[in-house]
Design an enzyme around this catalytic site. Structure first.
Site, PDB file in Angstrom:
ATOM      1  N   HIS A 185      -6.660  -1.894  15.163  1.00  0.00           N
ATOM      2  CA  HIS A 185      -6.891  -1.184  13.898  1.00  0.00           C
ATOM      3  C   HIS A 185      -6.650  -2.104  12.696  1.00  0.00           C
ATOM      4  O   HIS A 185      -7.507  -2.230  11.816  1.00  0.00           O
ATOM      5  CB  HIS A 185      -5.965   0.033  13.843  1.00  0.00           C
ATOM      6  CG  HIS A 185      -6.061   0.842  12.584  1.00  0.00           C
ATOM      7  ND1 HIS A 185      -6.806   1.993  12.488  1.00  0.00           N
ATOM      8  CD2 HIS A 185      -5.495   0.666  11.369  1.00  0.00           C
ATOM      9  CE1 HIS A 185      -6.697   2.492  11.267  1.00  0.00           C
ATOM     10  NE2 HIS A 185      -5.903   1.696  10.560  1.00  0.00           N
ATOM     11  N   GLU A 186      -5.489  -2.752  12.684  1.00  0.00           N
ATOM     12  CA  GLU A 186      -5.168  -3.612  11.533  1.00  0.00           C
ATOM     13  C   GLU A 186      -6.123  -4.792  11.475  1.00  0.00           C
ATOM     14  O   GLU A 186      -6.556  -5.196  10.401  1.00  0.00           O
ATOM     15  CB  GLU A 186      -3.714  -4.099  11.590  1.00  0.00           C
ATOM     16  CG  GLU A 186      -2.661  -2.991  11.727  1.00  0.00           C
ATOM     17  CD  GLU A 186      -2.821  -1.847  10.752  1.00  0.00           C
ATOM     18  OE1 GLU A 186      -3.308  -2.073   9.627  1.00  0.00           O
ATOM     19  OE2 GLU A 186      -2.459  -0.700  11.109  1.00  0.00           O
ATOM     20  N   HIS A 189      -9.412  -3.826   9.959  1.00  0.00           N
ATOM     21  CA  HIS A 189      -9.364  -3.658   8.500  1.00  0.00           C
ATOM     22  C   HIS A 189      -9.804  -4.925   7.768  1.00  0.00           C
ATOM     23  O   HIS A 189     -10.164  -4.848   6.600  1.00  0.00           O
ATOM     24  CB  HIS A 189      -7.936  -3.326   8.053  1.00  0.00           C
ATOM     25  CG  HIS A 189      -7.618  -1.859   7.983  1.00  0.00           C
ATOM     26  ND1 HIS A 189      -8.466  -0.931   7.418  1.00  0.00           N
ATOM     27  CD2 HIS A 189      -6.513  -1.163   8.361  1.00  0.00           C
ATOM     28  CE1 HIS A 189      -7.891   0.269   7.470  1.00  0.00           C
ATOM     29  NE2 HIS A 189      -6.711   0.162   8.041  1.00  0.00           N
ATOM     30  N   GLU A 197       0.853  -1.179   0.000  1.00  0.00           N
ATOM     31  CA  GLU A 197       0.000   0.000   0.000  1.00  0.00           C
ATOM     32  C   GLU A 197       0.897   1.240   0.000  1.00  0.00           C
ATOM     33  O   GLU A 197       1.880   1.258   0.726  1.00  0.00           O
ATOM     34  CB  GLU A 197      -0.896   0.033   1.248  1.00  0.00           C
ATOM     35  CG  GLU A 197      -1.914   1.158   1.160  1.00  0.00           C
ATOM     36  CD  GLU A 197      -2.872   1.211   2.368  1.00  0.00           C
ATOM     37  OE1 GLU A 197      -2.678   0.456   3.333  1.00  0.00           O
ATOM     38  OE2 GLU A 197      -3.779   2.029   2.311  1.00  0.00           O
ATOM     39  N   ASN A 223      -2.293  -6.311   5.497  1.00  0.00           N
ATOM     40  CA  ASN A 223      -2.283  -7.354   4.469  1.00  0.00           C
ATOM     41  C   ASN A 223      -3.136  -8.544   4.901  1.00  0.00           C
ATOM     42  O   ASN A 223      -3.082  -8.975   6.046  1.00  0.00           O
ATOM     43  CB  ASN A 223      -0.859  -7.837   4.243  1.00  0.00           C
ATOM     44  CG  ASN A 223       0.123  -6.702   4.174  1.00  0.00           C
ATOM     45  OD1 ASN A 223      -0.011  -5.841   3.333  1.00  0.00           O
ATOM     46  ND2 ASN A 223       1.070  -6.673   5.098  1.00  0.00           N
ATOM     47  N   GLU A 254      -9.888   4.039   6.115  1.00  0.00           N
ATOM     48  CA  GLU A 254      -9.096   4.537   7.252  1.00  0.00           C
ATOM     49  C   GLU A 254      -9.943   5.289   8.275  1.00  0.00           C
ATOM     50  O   GLU A 254      -9.803   5.088   9.481  1.00  0.00           O
ATOM     51  CB  GLU A 254      -7.922   5.389   6.765  1.00  0.00           C
ATOM     52  CG  GLU A 254      -6.890   4.612   5.935  1.00  0.00           C
ATOM     53  CD  GLU A 254      -6.313   3.380   6.639  1.00  0.00           C
ATOM     54  OE1 GLU A 254      -6.521   3.225   7.860  1.00  0.00           O
ATOM     55  OE2 GLU A 254      -5.671   2.554   5.950  1.00  0.00           O
ATOM     56  N   GLY A 274       2.927   2.728  10.856  1.00  0.00           N
ATOM     57  CA  GLY A 274       2.744   1.927  12.067  1.00  0.00           C
ATOM     58  C   GLY A 274       2.608   0.440  11.779  1.00  0.00           C
ATOM     59  O   GLY A 274       3.278  -0.388  12.377  1.00  0.00           O
ATOM     60  N   ALA A 275       1.723   0.104  10.838  1.00  0.00           N
ATOM     61  CA  ALA A 275       1.479  -1.295  10.536  1.00  0.00           C
ATOM     62  C   ALA A 275       0.643  -1.387   9.272  1.00  0.00           C
ATOM     63  O   ALA A 275       0.140  -0.374   8.781  1.00  0.00           O
ATOM     64  CB  ALA A 275       0.736  -1.971  11.689  1.00  0.00           C
ATOM     65  N   MET A 276       0.495  -2.615   8.759  1.00  0.00           N
ATOM     66  CA  MET A 276      -0.214  -2.799   7.493  1.00  0.00           C
ATOM     67  C   MET A 276      -1.095  -4.036   7.539  1.00  0.00           C
ATOM     68  O   MET A 276      -0.661  -5.101   7.964  1.00  0.00           O
ATOM     69  CB  MET A 276       0.822  -2.892   6.367  1.00  0.00           C
ATOM     70  CG  MET A 276       0.228  -3.102   5.001  1.00  0.00           C
ATOM     71  SD  MET A 276      -0.838  -1.713   4.522  1.00  0.00           S
ATOM     72  CE  MET A 276      -2.025  -2.576   3.504  1.00  0.00           C
TER      73      MET A 276
HETATM   74  N1  TRP Z   1      -3.093   0.878   5.768  1.00  0.00           N
HETATM   75  C1  TRP Z   1      -2.105   1.168   6.773  1.00  0.00           C
HETATM   76  C2  TRP Z   1      -2.897   1.480   8.030  1.00  0.00           C
HETATM   77  O1  TRP Z   1      -3.359   2.530   8.250  1.00  0.00           O
HETATM   78  C3  TRP Z   1      -1.249   2.330   6.404  1.00  0.00           C
HETATM   79  C4  TRP Z   1       0.093   2.030   5.857  1.00  0.00           C
HETATM   80  C5  TRP Z   1       0.973   1.150   6.337  1.00  0.00           C
HETATM   81  C6  TRP Z   1       0.742   2.683   4.786  1.00  0.00           C
HETATM   82  N2  TRP Z   1       2.125   1.242   5.621  1.00  0.00           N
HETATM   83  C7  TRP Z   1       2.025   2.153   4.671  1.00  0.00           C
HETATM   84  C8  TRP Z   1       0.387   3.684   3.915  1.00  0.00           C
HETATM   85  C9  TRP Z   1       2.926   2.596   3.733  1.00  0.00           C
HETATM   86  C10 TRP Z   1       1.279   4.114   2.953  1.00  0.00           C
HETATM   87  C11 TRP Z   1       2.544   3.576   2.872  1.00  0.00           C
HETATM   88  O2  TRP Z   1      -3.192   0.639   8.800  1.00  0.00           O
HETATM   89 ZN    ZN Z   2      -5.497   1.762   8.592  1.00  0.00          ZN
END
Ligand code: TRP
Ligand code: ZN
Length: 885
Positions: free
Chosen positions: A303-304, A307, A127, A271, A326, A267-269
């Site tokens: 939060h993650e 999602h 992302e 996936n 978001e 912070g985190a993602m």
């Molecule tokens: N979707 C992620 C979140 O808010 C956001 C995020 C994580 C992101 N890593 C990133 C956005 C790198 C842009 C680039 O939980």
């Molecule tokens: Zn998010």
């Protein structure tokens, strides 16, 4: 200057994709100095696309194409074209299999998007548009595909091989490598793809969903960190239960993995089934992590996880809709944290962030609606506006609909759009359809930027026993939006007297049957409105914008005595705190002008009286006491000023704090001693509250001229077993006038925590935030410290980010040296990591807020950045927008 100007992408130009990719079969060979990616894509023309051209444009960046074939037929050079951003194949059938082989260089990828190496770990961040750095693809969220991923890597260096979905097969090869195949049954956009390969240990737990599905929860970390996973694990379990209970949403696979990495841009993602976390947002244990750190882990893990529904099962059509996932997910995680801890405290913390950072973004050159109309680089739009203001918009919908209808709306949204890529409009429509409420005017919150101002006045008619509120709304211009239409603003209010909330009846409205309530929502929809309340027995004080019911500024000309009254009598926790803030703002503004006019610095006695009363109110939550006693921050005072006088604001706040410390020292000592205990650390709401009050008292006591608190502070620093107390004491020591103690504490802290990078980041940050003169030189020296590494975003943020965005007096030095320092770092980071470079640029872009001499110096630095060649899109967009008239 860049050689070509980056182009702006507009929402109004959105077109459905010309092709879809139904399945995506990926094969990764991870070598020491490169990786080879084979992709097999089942591509099909979208019959709904108006374009009939046979041309296929796949996105791809920094890829070395080795071969390409359509339906098994290799293409020759003449059959396609490769540019720096696309692979173009002029002639393709309506349905075909595309196979490509590319080579990429993860170990040289310092941008931390795409596939990269963080120490000895291969990991991905796709992302928003990072997947195109992995393979040629239709890298847009409305192209959803079913993924199969095979990973081949050295068996001893990378024993753990992970991707999305289920591990269906694995094996060992004769050449020292091994492989694993993962299949994700859910269609997803490529931004949710993830891959990890490394030498990791895992902490594991089982979870059973309400309907009886068993889920394996695993947190993968380096071996040295397995003792820091318990809090993330229990937060995850709490979040899973909460989403079942509050939203009726269950997890949908049998495994859920979290991986911690050191080098991460955010912070985190989220996936699909393979969340990747910045170590700072997942690791926690009492010895190394502060209370704020524990709360951050809980909030971000949730939060993650949330999602999975708000973002993954229902995703975004295009990146202009980012707030769809978001804003909603931040709202969900905020509600979760409120349910786990103190609702009022969480609300005050969130509003503080909004009022300082978001309001100033909304008043500056980068202001944008929560659904932007255009962007150059989407990474620049992961902002407090999209996230936090976006969450406020969802919160207002929840307010307007009420709990039951909001739940109906979210059910309808998830059911109607499961498996789809949708828009903010679809979300609002689902809320309308489920509730029958009209949100036509409310939609302006999605398209108009800026912070509305509510100007309210009130008057009491003793004879008629009525109280009249006059409400006006306005919203200043923002870039590209001169005029604004009125917003629909829910104004939650009550009328407070010494005996409590007065029952409310509005003249001319036949209120629903039943008793009049002490609290009501006024629907503000016009630029001017009047509300007359009848049967009001005595003159009340209005309590307005309760719980911060809308993301607006509110101006009501309270007398200081009325504010004092609200501090003690308001029945809404947020408004009680806010009354103290408003009184604090007045007092600090008095002191700013004393400073500017060279007059004696005096604190209004009423503030001292109010603080003393709060300190002696045993019914109050200690966390609330601490929040009320913290004077408004320099950042908040600055946000409220038209022309920020950094020196005066800093001096005013410093003197006010000293005077408060002197006046209330006995109370502070009582609190400090009374709240110190040896209970084993727990990150519970109650313990966190007590620690926050105790450390608030210590902070004040350390300002006493007689140095009487130094001994206690040094003792807390060296003997406390939790990082909250250790760090608070450390910060107090290094900001004290005792230079020798400061140097010793800096050395001791480092020796003790040398092997804990996250703690060392706190050490960098504490020093960067030191208000003493000379901090810039210290920061420059720390940049050369063995533990510093500018390529690591956490470290760059801890030192450069903290100094430039939170140490105003030192950053805004009159000779411009702070600005020059930041520009130098941006120029270095532009090459290494454009996303981080562009984020750290923030403080320079606010130049219009400062004194004319500072403005000049800041603009010089912005222009110096603009002049460099190879300026990234990210930095280019922010610099040009901030310099534009
Ligand atoms: N979707 C992620 C979140 O808010 C956001 C995020 C994580 C992101 N890593 C990133 C956005 C790198 C842009 C680039 O939980
Ligand atoms: Zn998010």
């Amino acid at each position: 200057m860049r050689d070509s100007l980056p182009k702006t992408i507009f929402l109004k130009d959105y077109q459905v994709p010309e092709f879809f990719i139904d399945t995506t079969d990926l094969h990764f060979t991870l070598n020491e100095d490169s990786a080879v990616v084979r992709a097999r894509l089942a591509i099909r023309r979208n019959s709904a696309s108006s374009s009939v051209a046979a041309e296929l444009h796949l996105m791809g960046q920094e890829l070395k194409l080795q071969s390409i074939a359509i339906d098994g037929q290799p293409l020759s050079k003449a059959d396609f074209e490769v540019t720096s951003e696309f692979l173009i194949i002029p002639n393709v059938p309506d349905e075909f299999i595309l196979e490509s082989v590319v080579e990429i260089l993860p170990h040289k990828n310092t941008s931390l998007e795409g596939l990269y190496k963080s120490s000895n770990l291969f990991c991905t961040q796709c992302e928003a548009e990072g997947f195109r750095k992995i393979t040629y693809f239709l890298d847009r969220p409305d192209v959803m595909s079913v993924y199969t991923t095979t990973i081949v890597a050295d068996r001893s260096k990378y024993p753990v091989l992970l991707s999305n979905g289920n591990n269906t097969e694995k094996g060992v090869n004769g050449d020292g490598t091994h492989w694993a195949r993962w299949e994700d049954p859910f269609r997803k956009p490529c931004y949710l793809f993830a891959l990890v390969a490394g030498d990791l240990e895992c902490v594991e737990k089982g979870y059973t969903t309400l309907s009886g599905k068993n889920v394996d929860l695993k947190i993968f970390v380096e071996a040295k960190d397995t003792d820091k996973c318990d809090h993330a694990m229990s937060s995850l379990i709490n979040a899973m239960r909460w989403d079942e209970e509050v939203y009726g949403r269950e997890y949908d696979l049998n495994i859920f993995n979290i991986v911690a990495v050191d080098d991460f841009n955010m912070g985190a993602m989220e996936n699909k089934s393979l969340n990747i976390f910045n170590t700072s947002c997942v690791l926690a244990k009492p010895e190394t992590t502060t209370d704020a750190g524990f709360q951050r882990v809980e909030g971000i893990v949730a939060h993650e996880y949330f999602h999975n529904w708000s973002g993954n099962r229902v995703t975004c059509r295009d990146w202009f809709q980012l707030s769809l996932k978001e804003g909603f997910t931040v709202f969900r995680d905020a509600e979760f944290s409120s349910d786990m801890g103190s609702r009022t405290v969480k609300r005050i913390e969130d509003v503080t962030l909004l009022r300082t950072v978001q309001f100033s973004e909304d008043a500056g050159p980068m202001a944008h609606p929560i659904r932007p109309d255009s962007f150059i680089e989407i990474s620049n739009f992961y902002t407090v506006t999209i996230y936090e203001k976006g969450a406020e918009i969802v919160r207002m919908i929840a307010h307007l609909l009420g709990e039951a209808d909001f739940r109906k709306g979210s059910d309808l949204y998830f059911d109607r759009h499961d498996g789809q890529a949708v828009t903010c409009e679809d979300f609002v429509k689902a809320m309308e359809d489920a509730s029958g409420k009209n949100l036509i005017q409310f939609r302006r919150w999605y398209s108009q930027a800026g912070t509305p101002l509510l100007t309210v006045s009130g008057s009491y008619d003793r004879d008629g026993r009525t109280y009249t509120l006059n409400v006006e709304q306005s919203c200043g211009p923002t870039p590209g939006q001169k005029e604004k239409e009125p917003f629909h603003i829910p104004l939650l209010m009550s009328l407070v007297s010494a005996s409590g909330e007065i029952p409310l009846n509005i003249l001319g409205s036949d209120d629903e049957a039943g008793r009049p309530r002490g609290e009501m929502v006024l629907d503000i929809t016009e630029s001017k409105q009047q509300f007359i309340f009848t049967d009001i027995p005595e003159e009340p004080v209005p309590s307005l914008l309760r719980g911060f019911s809308a993301p607006v500024k509110l101006s009501f000309d309270y007398s200081r005595d009325q504010l004092m009254f609200l501090i003690t009598h308001d029945t809404d926790g947020f408004c009680k705190w806010d009354a103290a803030q408003q009184l604090g703002v007045r007092v600090l503004n008095d002191m700013v002008s004393f400073y500017q006019n060279d007059e004696e610095m005096l604190v209004d006695q009423r503030l001292l009286d109010a603080y003393r009363a709060i300190l002696n109110d045993n019914d109050l939550d200690p966390a609330m006491v601490a929040l009320i006693l913290a004077l408004p921050s320099e950042a908040y005072i600055s946000e409220l000023s038209d022309e920020v006088d950094v020196l005066a604001i800093n001096a005013a706040r410093k003197s006010a704090r000293k005077i408060i410390a002197n006046e209330l020292q006995e109370d502070f000592w009582r609190i400090y001693k009374g709240h110190s205990n040896n209970l084993p650390y727990q990150p519970t709401c109650d313990q966190i509250a007590r620690r926050s009050l105790k450390n608030c008292a210590l902070d004040y006591l350390m300002l006493l001229e007689d140095g009487s608190a130094l001994e206690s502070c040094l003792a807390q620093f060296s003997t406390s077993s939790n990082m909250t107390d250790v760090l608070q004491a450390f910060i107090a020591i290094i900001n004290s006038p005792h230079k020798d103690k400061k140097q010793t504490a800096i050395g001791d802290f480092y020796d003790r925590w040398e092997n804990e990078p996250l703690v060392i980041n706190q050490w960098f940050m504490a020093q960067a935030l030191c208000s003493a003169t000379g901090t810039l030189d210290d920061v420059k020296k720390l940049m050369n410290h063995a533990a510093f590494d500018i390529t690591n975003p956490n470290k760059a943020r801890a030192l450069i980010g903290a100094f430039t965005s939170q140490n105003s007096v030192n950053f805004h030095q009159p000779d411009g040296s702070g600005y020059r320092f930041l520009a130098d770092q941006i120029i270095v980071l532009n090459e290494i990591n454009p996303q981080i470079a562009s984020r750290l640029l923030g403080p320079l872009t606010k130049w219009r807020k400062y004194l004319p001499s500072s403005q000049q110096l800041m603009k010089v630095e912005l222009n110096r950045i603009l002049a460099i060649s190879d300026l990234s899109k990210d930095v280019y967009e922010v610099v040009t927008k901030s310099l534009a008239v």
